[in-house]
Design an enzyme around this catalytic site. Structure first.
Site, PDB file in Angstrom:
ATOM      1  N   GLY A   1      69.456  -9.116  11.378  1.00  0.00           N
ATOM      2  CA  GLY A   1      69.296 -10.557  11.538  1.00  0.00           C
ATOM      3  C   GLY A   1      68.621 -11.309  10.406  1.00  0.00           C
TER       4      GLY A   1
ATOM      5  N   GLU B   1      61.209 -11.443   9.297  1.00  0.00           N
ATOM      6  CA  GLU B   1      61.981 -11.339  10.546  1.00  0.00           C
ATOM      7  C   GLU B   1      62.781 -12.615  10.774  1.00  0.00           C
ATOM      8  OE1 GLU B   1      63.187  -9.749  12.879  1.00  0.00           O
ATOM      9  OE2 GLU B   1      61.846  -8.341  13.866  1.00  0.00           O
ATOM     10  N   ASP B   2      63.955 -12.455  11.373  1.00  0.00           N
ATOM     11  CA  ASP B   2      64.728 -13.645  11.747  1.00  0.00           C
ATOM     12  C   ASP B   2      64.073 -14.348  12.928  1.00  0.00           C
ATOM     13  OD1 ASP B   2      65.267 -11.442  13.353  1.00  0.00           O
ATOM     14  OD2 ASP B   2      67.396 -11.865  13.574  1.00  0.00           O
TER      15      ASP B   2
ATOM     16  N   ASP C   1      60.848 -12.345  19.483  1.00  0.00           N
ATOM     17  CA  ASP C   1      61.147 -12.659  20.873  1.00  0.00           C
ATOM     18  C   ASP C   1      60.073 -11.972  21.741  1.00  0.00           C
ATOM     19  OD1 ASP C   1      62.631 -13.344  23.177  1.00  0.00           O
ATOM     20  OD2 ASP C   1      64.000 -11.669  22.974  1.00  0.00           O
TER      21      ASP C   1
ATOM     22  N   LYS D   1      59.761 -17.284  19.748  1.00  0.00           N
ATOM     23  CA  LYS D   1      59.847 -17.737  21.139  1.00  0.00           C
ATOM     24  C   LYS D   1      58.509 -17.437  21.814  1.00  0.00           C
ATOM     25  CE  LYS D   1      64.767 -16.430  21.689  1.00  0.00           C
ATOM     26  NZ  LYS D   1      65.658 -15.476  22.371  1.00  0.00           N
TER      27      LYS D   1
ATOM     28  N   PHE E   1      68.745 -18.349  24.190  1.00  0.00           N
ATOM     29  CA  PHE E   1      69.481 -17.471  23.284  1.00  0.00           C
ATOM     30  C   PHE E   1      70.165 -18.288  22.199  1.00  0.00           C
ATOM     31  CE2 PHE E   1      73.041 -14.822  21.890  1.00  0.00           C
ATOM     32  CZ  PHE E   1      72.341 -13.686  21.539  1.00  0.00           C
ATOM     33  N   ILE E   2      69.890 -17.945  20.942  1.00  0.00           N
ATOM     34  CA  ILE E   2      70.472 -18.689  19.820  1.00  0.00           C
ATOM     35  C   ILE E   2      71.289 -17.772  18.913  1.00  0.00           C
ATOM     36  CG2 ILE E   2      68.652 -20.462  19.812  1.00  0.00           C
ATOM     37  CD1 ILE E   2      67.395 -19.018  17.379  1.00  0.00           C
TER      38      ILE E   2
ATOM     39  N   ASP F   1      73.002 -13.040  15.815  1.00  0.00           N
ATOM     40  CA  ASP F   1      74.335 -12.802  16.360  1.00  0.00           C
ATOM     41  C   ASP F   1      74.364 -12.743  17.875  1.00  0.00           C
ATOM     42  OD1 ASP F   1      72.894 -10.241  16.430  1.00  0.00           O
ATOM     43  OD2 ASP F   1      74.807  -9.423  17.101  1.00  0.00           O
TER      44      ASP F   1
ATOM     45  N   ARG G   1      76.662 -14.537  12.784  1.00  0.00           N
ATOM     46  CA  ARG G   1      75.642 -14.384  11.731  1.00  0.00           C
ATOM     47  C   ARG G   1      75.905 -15.281  10.530  1.00  0.00           C
ATOM     48  NH1 ARG G   1      72.521  -9.997  13.215  1.00  0.00           N
ATOM     49  NH2 ARG G   1      73.566  -8.209  14.143  1.00  0.00           N
TER      50      ARG G   1
HETATM   51  P1  IMP Z   1      62.069  -8.581  20.087  1.00  0.00           P
HETATM   52  O1  IMP Z   1      61.966  -7.139  19.737  1.00  0.00           O
HETATM   53  O2  IMP Z   1      62.275  -8.805  21.558  1.00  0.00           O
HETATM   54  O3  IMP Z   1      60.944  -9.434  19.524  1.00  0.00           O
HETATM   55  O4  IMP Z   1      63.410  -9.128  19.498  1.00  0.00           O
HETATM   56  C1  IMP Z   1      63.619  -9.112  18.166  1.00  0.00           C
HETATM   57  C2  IMP Z   1      65.068  -8.994  17.772  1.00  0.00           C
HETATM   58  O5  IMP Z   1      66.005  -9.294  18.836  1.00  0.00           O
HETATM   59  C3  IMP Z   1      65.301 -10.030  16.726  1.00  0.00           C
HETATM   60  O6  IMP Z   1      64.979  -9.542  15.462  1.00  0.00           O
HETATM   61  C4  IMP Z   1      66.779 -10.331  16.900  1.00  0.00           C
HETATM   62  O7  IMP Z   1      67.528  -9.413  16.149  1.00  0.00           O
HETATM   63  C5  IMP Z   1      67.028 -10.141  18.373  1.00  0.00           C
HETATM   64  N1  IMP Z   1      66.964 -11.451  19.073  1.00  0.00           N
HETATM   65  C6  IMP Z   1      65.923 -11.960  19.778  1.00  0.00           C
HETATM   66  N2  IMP Z   1      66.205 -13.184  20.276  1.00  0.00           N
HETATM   67  C7  IMP Z   1      67.464 -13.468  19.860  1.00  0.00           C
HETATM   68  C8  IMP Z   1      68.328 -14.619  20.048  1.00  0.00           C
HETATM   69  O8  IMP Z   1      68.008 -15.638  20.673  1.00  0.00           O
HETATM   70  N3  IMP Z   1      69.562 -14.526  19.449  1.00  0.00           N
HETATM   71  C9  IMP Z   1      69.972 -13.427  18.745  1.00  0.00           C
HETATM   72  N4  IMP Z   1      69.197 -12.357  18.543  1.00  0.00           N
HETATM   73  C10 IMP Z   1      67.952 -12.369  19.102  1.00  0.00           C
HETATM   74 MG    MG Z   2      65.889  -9.007  13.860  1.00  0.00          MG
END
Ligand code: IMP
Ligand code: MG
Length: 176
Positions: A46, A100-101, A104, A132, A153-154, A160, A166
């Site tokens: 991402g 990081e993109d 979450d 978030k 969700f974006i 993606d 992407r």
């Molecule tokens: P986390 O481990 O839950 O913090 O999520 C991190 C990863 O989940 C990010 O680096 C993204 O690749 C993916 N992700 C989280 N939220 C979204 C979203 O809204 N759209 C797409 N990918 C997401």
């Molecule tokens: Mg990511």
């Protein structure tokens, strides 16, 4: 409106707004890491677009590396983070900036934290384009945050939905 697989998405964050966030983070990184030869570690897939834009704006020496993590299936996290490609560069004693993109739940960040704790880095900070806050369940601090968004969700700008979206230059959110 756009369609990716079975879902519809509507425009949410413009290119201008994203660029503004990238500029702000980049200005802070340039100030904080001046003459420090940081290592930027992008988290694939991402972060490729965000990483590229931030790294292009860094003035002075820096190194670039990537790790590849995966946890998402469709529009939600599986809760298990897999390290698909690990760190293959020595980072001991270095200043590291994780790119990081989006953060979450923070599961991915926690996994990266484990990897870096074993590496004896001088210090490391996290820069994320999107965050978030409502979904974040961890306590690791995030030094650089571009844009905070609700728990939606974006897609776009590197993010993606099951592989698609992407390449979009602005960000879309799932239509409710
Ligand atoms: P986390 O481990 O839950 O913090 O999520 C991190 C990863 O989940 C990010 O680096 C993204 O690749 C993916 N992700 C989280 N939220 C979204 C979203 O809204 N759209 C797409 N990918 C997401
Ligand atoms: Mg990511």
């Amino acid at each position: 409106m756009i369609q990716l697989h079975d879902l519809q998405f509507e425009p949410y964050i413009s290119e201008e707004e994203i660029e503004g966030a990238v500029e702000k983070i980049s200005a802070r990184l340039n100030a904080d890491y001046k003459d420090q030869n940081p290592i930027f570690i992008g988290v694939l897939n991402g972060s490729f677009m965000f990483a590229s834009e931030v790294i292009k704006r860094f003035k002075g020496d820096c190194e670039v590396s990537f790790v590849k993590m995966g946890s998402y299936e469709g529009t939600s996290t599986t809760g298990t983070v897999k390290t698909l490609v690990g760190l293959n560069q020595k980072v001991e004693g270095r200043k590291v900036v994780i790119l990081e993109d989006i953060v979450d739940t923070g599961n991915t960040l926690e996994e990266i934290n484990k990897i870096l704790e074993a590496e004896n880095v001088a210090d490391y900070k996290v820069a994320t384009l999107f965050f978030k806050p409502e979904a974040y369940k961890k306590s690791l601090s995030i030094a650089y945050i571009g844009i905070e968004i609700p728990d939606k969700f974006i897609v776009g700008y590197g993010l993606d939905y099951d592989g698609l979206g992407r390449n979009l230059t602005q960000v879309y959110k799932r239509k409710e």
